[in-house]
Design an enzyme around this catalytic site. Structure first.
Site, PDB file in Angstrom:
ATOM      1  N   GLU B 189      25.435 -29.697  14.774  1.00  0.00           N
ATOM      2  CA  GLU B 189      26.075 -30.268  13.599  1.00  0.00           C
ATOM      3  C   GLU B 189      25.986 -31.792  13.640  1.00  0.00           C
ATOM      4  OE1 GLU B 189      29.912 -28.419  13.168  1.00  0.00           O
ATOM      5  OE2 GLU B 189      29.029 -26.427  13.123  1.00  0.00           O
ATOM      6  N   PRO B 210      31.346 -36.976  16.765  1.00  0.00           N
ATOM      7  CA  PRO B 210      32.157 -36.036  17.557  1.00  0.00           C
ATOM      8  C   PRO B 210      32.116 -34.625  16.983  1.00  0.00           C
ATOM      9  CG  PRO B 210      33.410 -38.005  17.026  1.00  0.00           C
ATOM     10  CD  PRO B 210      32.160 -38.056  16.195  1.00  0.00           C
ATOM     11  N   GLU B 525      30.524 -28.588   4.913  1.00  0.00           N
ATOM     12  CA  GLU B 525      31.865 -28.983   5.381  1.00  0.00           C
ATOM     13  C   GLU B 525      31.900 -30.450   5.795  1.00  0.00           C
ATOM     14  OE1 GLU B 525      32.845 -26.394   8.631  1.00  0.00           O
ATOM     15  OE2 GLU B 525      31.309 -27.208   9.951  1.00  0.00           O
TER      16      GLU B 525
END
Lengths: 730, 730
Positions: B189, B210, B525
Site C-alpha cells: 500500500e 506508514p 481508501e
C-alpha cells in the site's frame, strides 16, 4: 458441600504496621507471610516452623508498549509510548480480602472417589502508583501446600500487554536436594538427576540426552514439577496448576543465592505471553510435607483447577489397552507401508506402491491384537501407522505430512472397525502430527468426524519434532493454546485424548476429563532406546505425575530388546515384577500392556495381574515413599472390594514393610503376590519372579524384598470362606 | 484447440559449441539465449534486437542441510552433514527439450472472451556434478514476453530443502526508468515513484508512508509487478505467475551494475522456502513491448497459470456492489458497536452494552443500502462491522479477535438476509482477520457454513496488521499457503473471494476463478487517508493489475472528506469523471460504487454511468497508454453490443485522440460522454463535469481533453434509427 465464607477469625490473618499479612493452612502447619518490601511484593512459607520458601519476590516484567497506530490513520507516524515495564516494584497495598473453602467434589475418574478442597485464602490488591496499574495476587493455603496466582483486573492502565518475564521467586532454604531434569522448551523426555542445587550447573550437560526437538535455555534451568528435599527433611514440590493460554513455566536457579525464578517459554520474538486483562496467570504451586507420602497423595493441583466443564461425561471411561506400537519402537516393524524415501499426500500412488513388508498396522496383525485384547478383557487396541504419510514424517519440517483420514492400502478401516466391534473391543485412533500443528488443526474436524463415524472414542496424539509454525516450541503460549483447542474439540466429538510430546499437565483433566492422559516425560519407549535409570519410576510420581496421569505404557516382559530387533543393544532396566507394579504406582486411567502378545503368551501367570488390575479407583493409600528410592501404594478398585498394591524401587532394591490395615475389618481376602525372585535383578535376571497366594485380613502385615530395579504387585480380592481352603495365611 | 509439438525447426533453436541455446518467440521479435557461463546458468533477452535483459545468472542458494536425526534413534547425536549449498554453479547441461503451444482458452470471466496461449518452449536439465543434483529450468517465450521457472525433479540428491535465497537476476540495459514502490514483506500500500534506477536509493525513504504492518528489507528493494521503460523506449514488466506454496518475490537492485536480483520473503528464521521435490518455483515473468498498450493487453501471466480446477463454475459471477464501508473509512461512522476499550468474545455482554451510536452496520442503515442497491440495479451490498469484536480488533496482536459468526445486536442477520433476498440483492460477507490467521482458519468452516446457510455467496477478507503466528509476514510462504487454503475452502462452499492485504496476485484466478479480486495495493481508501498521487490510477494497470483484478473501490464523488468527517483534512485527488473512468480502466469483475448513497443521489446523471457499465467483457482494446501519464481503454460488454470507454490521466491532464474503429461496421451507436468540464481540476474543482450524447459509428473519431487528475467515460449503445433523432453526430 460448599462452604464459602469471609472471616478474619478463621484465617489467623493479622496485619502488621509494615503491611505484612499472614495466612495459615487450616491445620495451622503451613504459614505464609506476604508483604511489600520497599514496594516489591514478597512472600515466604514455613511448615511447622521450618523454612520452605525464604522471602521471595513476586511480579512480572512487561515488554515495551507496542507502537500506537490506529487503522485508518495509517498516515500517522507511530508513537513509541514510554511506559514503565516493571510490574514488580513501586507497589502499595490497596486492599486485602480473606476467604476460605471446605468443599468435597467427585472427579469423573481418579485415584479417590472424593476430593476435599480445604483452604484459607488471602487476596491482595496492589497498586503501582506511577502507572496506576493494579495487580492482584491470590494465595490459597491448603494443608498440603500453597497455590498463588497473578490476576490482572479490568483497568484503564493495563489492558493488552506482553510478558517479557514472570519474576516469581522461590528462595530455597539452603543448598538442598533436587530431583531434576534440564529445563527445555521442547521436551521433558529426560532421565532424572538427583543432586544438591549447587551441583546442577556442573551436572547439567551430562543430564542432556538427544531428542527429536530440544532447546535448553540456561545451565541452571530445570523443569517443573520439581521435587526437592530440604536439609531438615521437608519434601517440597514446585509446579503450576491450570496452565491456560499462558506460557509453560520452567525454573532458573540463581545458584549463588539458591533462588529459583520462574522462566516462561518464549516465542521466537522472545515474548513470553500475550495477555489481555481481565485475565489470570496459572497457579504457582508449592506442595509441602515432612512425609514424602503426602506429596504423592496431594490433590492441591486438581483443587486449583476449575470444575468439570463437560456436561455429559457418560462417555468418558478409563481404558486398559494393548497396541501395535512396541514392535515399531523396538525396530521389529515399521510405521511406514513402503520404502519410498519421500511421499506427497494426494499424489503418491500407495495402491500401486511396493510394500516394504514390515508394516505393522496391517489387517492381519490388527486382527491378531484385537483377538488378544478380546481374549484377555482389554478395552481397546491402539494402532499406530494406520494412515498414509509415515515414509517421511519426521525431521523434514514437512507441513502437509499427514491427513489423518486416509488409511494405508493394507488397513481396511470399515472391516477392522466391524471386527473390533464384534469382539467387544475399540480401536484407539492415532494422530501423529510430526509437530505440524497448522496442518493438524486444518484436518482436525474431519479427522474427529471420521472417528465419530467409525466408533473410535479415543485418540493418541503426537508432536514429535520441531513445531510448525517454525520457531514456536512445544511449551510456548501458542502450543499451550493449541493443546487446549484439541482437548475441547475432541470433547465436542465425545473423544478421549492422550497427548504425547505435549506440554506437561497441570491438572486440567479436572476441567476436561476427556484429557485422559499424556506422555510429557521419558516414558517406556526410552527403555527400547537407551534404557532408563532403574529408579526412574520412583521419581515420576513425585515429578511429572503431580500434574496429571501419564500414558507410561508399562508391562514390558522381554527386557532384551535384541530379541525383537537384532540391531538393538537396548535393555529395559526393570524386573518383570517392577513392570507389573507400575499399573498401581503410576496412577493413570489409561494403562497399556505394551509388550507383544507372543511375549505375554509365555508368561500368562504373571500377565494375570495386568488382566486383573483396575484402571479406576475409589481410594488410594500411599504406604511407603522416598523419591528415587521406592514407592508402595495400595488402591481400591472402583465400585469393588478389591485392592491392588504396587511397589517399585531403584538401583538399591528395597525391603518393604506394609500393613494391610487399609482393608475392611472382619473380611477375608485372598492376596496374590507377584514378587521378584531372590536372584532377580533388573539387568542380570529381570524375568525371575514368584507368584504366591495368601489369605489376608486388615491385621495382616507383609515384609517383601524387591530386587534392584524391581518391585512387587499384589491383587487382593474379597473371599468367601470356601475360597480360602488350602491357602496359607500371611 | 491444442497444438503440442516438438520441432527443432519451429523453434529456431540452435545449439552452439559452448552449449548456448537460443529460443525465439513465435513472431520472432523476442529472442532468448541460455547458456552456462563457467557452470553458472545464464540467460539474456532481446526485443527486435534491443536489450531487454542483459546476461543474467540463474539459480538458488540453499540453507545448510538440517541435522540428520531419526526418530527412535533419539539417542544418537545429530550429525551435521556438510553439503554444498549453492545451486547456481558447477552445472553441466544434461539435456535440452523443445516444445511449443498454440492454444485458445476461455476464462470464466475476464477482459476478453478468448485467450490465446502461443509460445515456444525450451527446457534445460542441468546437472551439478559435485552433488549429483539436477535442476531444470523451463523457458516459455511468447510474443509478449518470457516466462521461466525452476523445476526440482524427483531425485536422490535433493528431496527436502530450504531456500536461503533465489538468485534469479534481471540485468537491466542501463540506468532506465522504473515505476516502483518500496520492497516490503507486509504491504504494497504505497504510492508509486517514477525515477531512474540510480535514483531509487536516494528516494527510497521518502517513498515510504506508514502502514498498519510493514517491514522493508533494502534501500534498493522494490516490489513486483515492476514496470520499467528502457532508454530506447521498450516497456518491460517483471513479475511472477502462479505463486503457490513458495515465498513472494521482491527485487533488490544492485545499483552499481543495474542488476535486479530476486529477494524472497523470509520467515522469522530467515528461511525463504521449505520445498520437497518434485516441485516447481513460480514462473518469473518478463512482459515486453515497444508499445505500452501491449503490456496492458498481455495475458502472459494468465497463460502461465494452470487451467481452471473448479469443475462447476456456474456460481461464479462478476459483481457490482455498494457497501457500508466508505462511511467508516472516512471516519463518519464506526465498525464497532460500543465504545468499550476492550472486549472478550463469549464474555463481553453486547446485548446489555451501551451502543456508541455510530455503528454503521445497523438494520436500518443496511436496509437503506439494500434499497439503494435494488433501485439502481446493483448485485450486492458489502456490510463491514456486522460482527462482534471490532472494539479492539486492531494493533493488539489479539489472537481470538473475531469469531466470524456472531452479529452485533443491531444487525439482524436472518431479517436482513430475507430483506435483501426480497429485493433481489445479496449481502457480501466480511471477514476481517486482523492478521490473526490461526484464529481465522479455526473458524473458517463454520464461517463459510453460516454464509452458505444464509445465501451469502461472496466474502471480502482482510489481513490488517501484523500476522499471527507472530513473526510471519503477509508475503512469506506461510501466508501464501494460507491464502490458497482460503480460496480452495471458499470454493468448497461455492463462495467468491475478495482478499484485502493479501499477497499480490499472480494470475491464480485462472485456476481458481472464485478468487474474484484482491486489494494488494494502495486502493481508494488512501484517498480518505492521505490522498493518492493524481497519476496513481495510470500506474496500477501497469503494475499491480498485471497479476489480477483489484477491488479498487472507485466511484468517489465527494472529494472533500471533511464533508463526512469534520476532523479529516483528506482530499480525494481525482475528478468525478476520473472516478467514472476507473470502472473501465481498472479491469475487475468486482466493482464497487464506494461513495455514500446520499452523495450519489445528488449526481444521478453522472451516476448513470456506474449503473450502466458492465463488469464482464467479451473484448478489450487498449487505445492509448503511457505509464504515469494516461490510459484509454475500450471494452465490449459480455454478451452485448455495448461498449464502454474510459480514460484516466495524471497531474498534467491529457488530450485523448481515439478512433471508434473497434465498433462493428455498418452499425449506429449512441455514445454518452462523461467528461471533465473545462475548469475541472482534481484539487480545485473535481466535481465539474459535462455529459454529452452523440451518434457514433466505427468511422467516428474523438478528441477529448481530460483535466489534471481527470478522465472521461463513454457508454456506447447500439441504436435504432428512431433512437438517434435529434442527437448530433460526433
Amino acid at each position: 458441600m460448599k462452604h464459602f465464607f469471609l472471616s478474619m477469625l478463621s484465617l489467623l490473618l493479622t496485619v502488621n504496621i509494615a503491611g505484612a499479612q499472614e495466612l495459615a493452612s487450616p491445620d495451622g502447619n503451613l504459614k505464609m507471610k506476604f508483604g511489600l518490601n520497599n514496594g516489591a511484593p514478597t512472600y515466604q512459607l514455613t511448615f511447622k516452623g521450618k523454612d520452605v520458601i525464604k522471602p521471595s519476590k513476586l511480579g512480572l516484567e512487561l515488554k515495551e508498549d507496542q507502537a500506537k497506530l490506529e487503522f485508518g490513520a495509517e498516515i500517522e507516524k507511530p508513537i513509541q509510548r514510554d511506559v514503565k515495564t516493571t510490574l514488580y516494584d513501586g507497589f502499595t497495598l490497596a486492599a486485602t480480602q480473606a476467604a476460605a473453602q471446605d468443599e468435597t467434589w467427585q472427579p469423573v475418574w481418579g485415584e479417590v472417589k472424593d476430593i476435599r478442597s480445604h483452604y484459607n485464602e488471602l487476596t491482595v490488591t496492589l497498586n503501582q502508583k506511577e502507572t496506576d496499574r493494579n495487580l492482584i495476587i491470590r494465595f490459597r493455603l491448603f494443608n498440603d501446600g500453597l497455590g498463588f496466582r497473578y490476576e490482572f483486573p479490568d483497568q484503564k492502565s493495563l489492558t493488552y500487554f506482553v510478558v517479557k518475564e514472570e519474576k516469581t521467586q522461590f528462595a530455597m532454604p539452603g543448598d538442598i536436594t533436587a530431583y531434576w531434569i534440564p529445563g527445555d522448551y521442547d521436551t521433558q523426555e529426560y532421565d532424572f538427576t538427583t543432586s544438591k542445587l549447587s551441583e546442577i550447573r556442573s551436572l547439567f550437560h551430562g543430564a542432556i540426552t538427544p531428542n527429536a526437538s530440544q532447546r535448553q535455555f540456561s545451565e541452571t534451568g530445570v523443569q517443573t514439577p520439581l521435587m526437592l528435599k530440604t536439609n531438615d527433611n521437608l519434601y517440597v514440590n514446585i509446579h503450576e496448576a491450570a496452565l491456560v493460554d499462558y506460557s509453560c513455566m520452567s525454573l532458573n536457579l540463581d545458584d549463588k543465592n539458591m533462588i529459583f525464578e520462574s522462566w516462561l517459554t518464549p516465542d521466537i520474538q522472545d515474548s513470553k505471553g500475550y495477555l489481555q486483562a481481565p485475565c489470570v496467570s496459572p497457579w504457582r504451586t508449592i506442595v509441602v510435607s515432612d512425609d514424602a507420602r503426602d506429596i504423592l497423595a496431594s490433590k492441591l493441583i486438581l483443587n486449583l483447577n476449575e470444575p468439570c466443564k463437560i456436561k455429559d461425561v457418560s462417555w468418558i471411561k478409563p481404558v486398559k489397552y494393548v497396541g501395535i506400537w512396541w514392535e515399531m519402537i523396538t525396530g521389529k516393524s515399521e510405521w511406514a507401508y513402503t520404502s519410498l524415501p519421500s511421499v506427497q499426500l494426494g499424489i503418491t500412488d500407495y495402491v500401486h506402491a511396493k510394500p516394504n513388508g514390515r508394516h505393522a498396522a496391517n489387517n492381519e496383525n490388527v486382527k491378531k491384537y484385537i483377538d488378544f485384547a478380546a481374549k484377555h478383557g482389554f478395552d481397546a487396541v491402539l494402532v499406530e501407522g494406520w494412515n498414509i504419510g509415515w515414509e517421511d514424517w519426521f525431521g523434514h519440517s514437512k507441513d502437509y505430512v499427514f491427513d489423518f483420514v486416509t488409511p494405508y492400502p493394507d488397513f481396511d478401516l470399515p472391516m477392522l472397525r466391524d471386527y473390533a466391534k464384534s469382539n467387544g473391543v475399540r480401536i484407539i485412533m492415532h494422530h501423529e502430527t510430526s509437530g505440524s500443528v497448522r496442518n493438524y488443526e486444518r484436518h482436525m474436524d474431519k479427522a474427529f468426524q471420521l472417528m465419530a463415524d467409525n466408533s473410535y472414542n479415543a485418540v493418541k496424539t503426537g508432536y514429535v519434532g520441531n513445531i510448525i509454525p517454525r520457531g514456536e516450541t512445544h511449551y510456548g503460549q501458542w502450543m499451550v493454546n493449541h493443546y487446549m483447542y484439541a482437548v475441547k474439540k475432541a470433547a465436542d466429538y465425545k473423544i478421549m485424548l492422550n497427548a504425547h510430546e505435549a506440554v506437561r499437565p497441570t491438572g486440567l483433566h479436572r476441567t476436561y476429563p476427556n484429557l485422559l492422559a499424556q506422555e510429557s516425560a521419558q516414558g517406556t519407549e526410552y527403555q527400547a532406546f537407551i534404557g532408563s535409570k532403574p529408579n526412574h519410576a520412583t521419581l515420576l510420581p513425585f515429578t511429572r505425575l503431580m500434574g496429571g496421569p501419564m500414558d507410561y505404557t508399562p508391562g514390558i516382559f522381554e527386557m532384551d530388546i535384541s530379541k525383537y530387533n537384532p540391531n538393538s543393544k537396548a535393555h529395559c532396566n526393570a524386573t518383570l515384577c517392577n513392570q507389573l507394579a507400575l499399573y498401581v504406582t503410576m496412577y493413570s486411567p489409561l494403562q497399556m500392556a505394551a509388550d507383544l502378545p507372543e511375549t505375554y503368551e509365555k508368561f500368562m501367570d504373571a500377565f494375570q495381574f495386568i488382566k486383573d488390575v483396575a484402571v479406576d479407583w475409589d481410594n488410594s493409600k500411599y504406604l511407603e515413599a522416598e523419591p528415587g528410592e521406592h514407592i508402595t501404594v495400595a488402591r481400591k478398585a472402583k465400585g469393588s472390594g478389591s485392592w491392588f498394591v504396587g511397589n517399585v524401587c531403584g538401583e538399591n532394591g528395597y525391603t518393604s514393610n506394609i500393613a494391610f490395615d487399609f482393608l475392611e475389618a472382619n473380611k477375608t481376602y485372598i492376596a496374590t503376590i507377584y514378587s521378584d525372585a531372590k536372584t532377580a535383578h533388573y539387568k542380570a535376571n529381570p524375568q525371575a519372579y514368584e507368584i504366591r497366594k495368601f489369605v489376608v485380613t486388615n491385621k495382616s502385615k507383609l515384609k517383601q524384598r524387591s530386587a534392584p530395579g524391581g518391585g512387587y504387585a499384589i491383587s487382593i480380592v474379597e473371599a468367601e470362606k470356601s475360597d480360602v481352603k488350602g491357602i496359607k495365611k500371611l
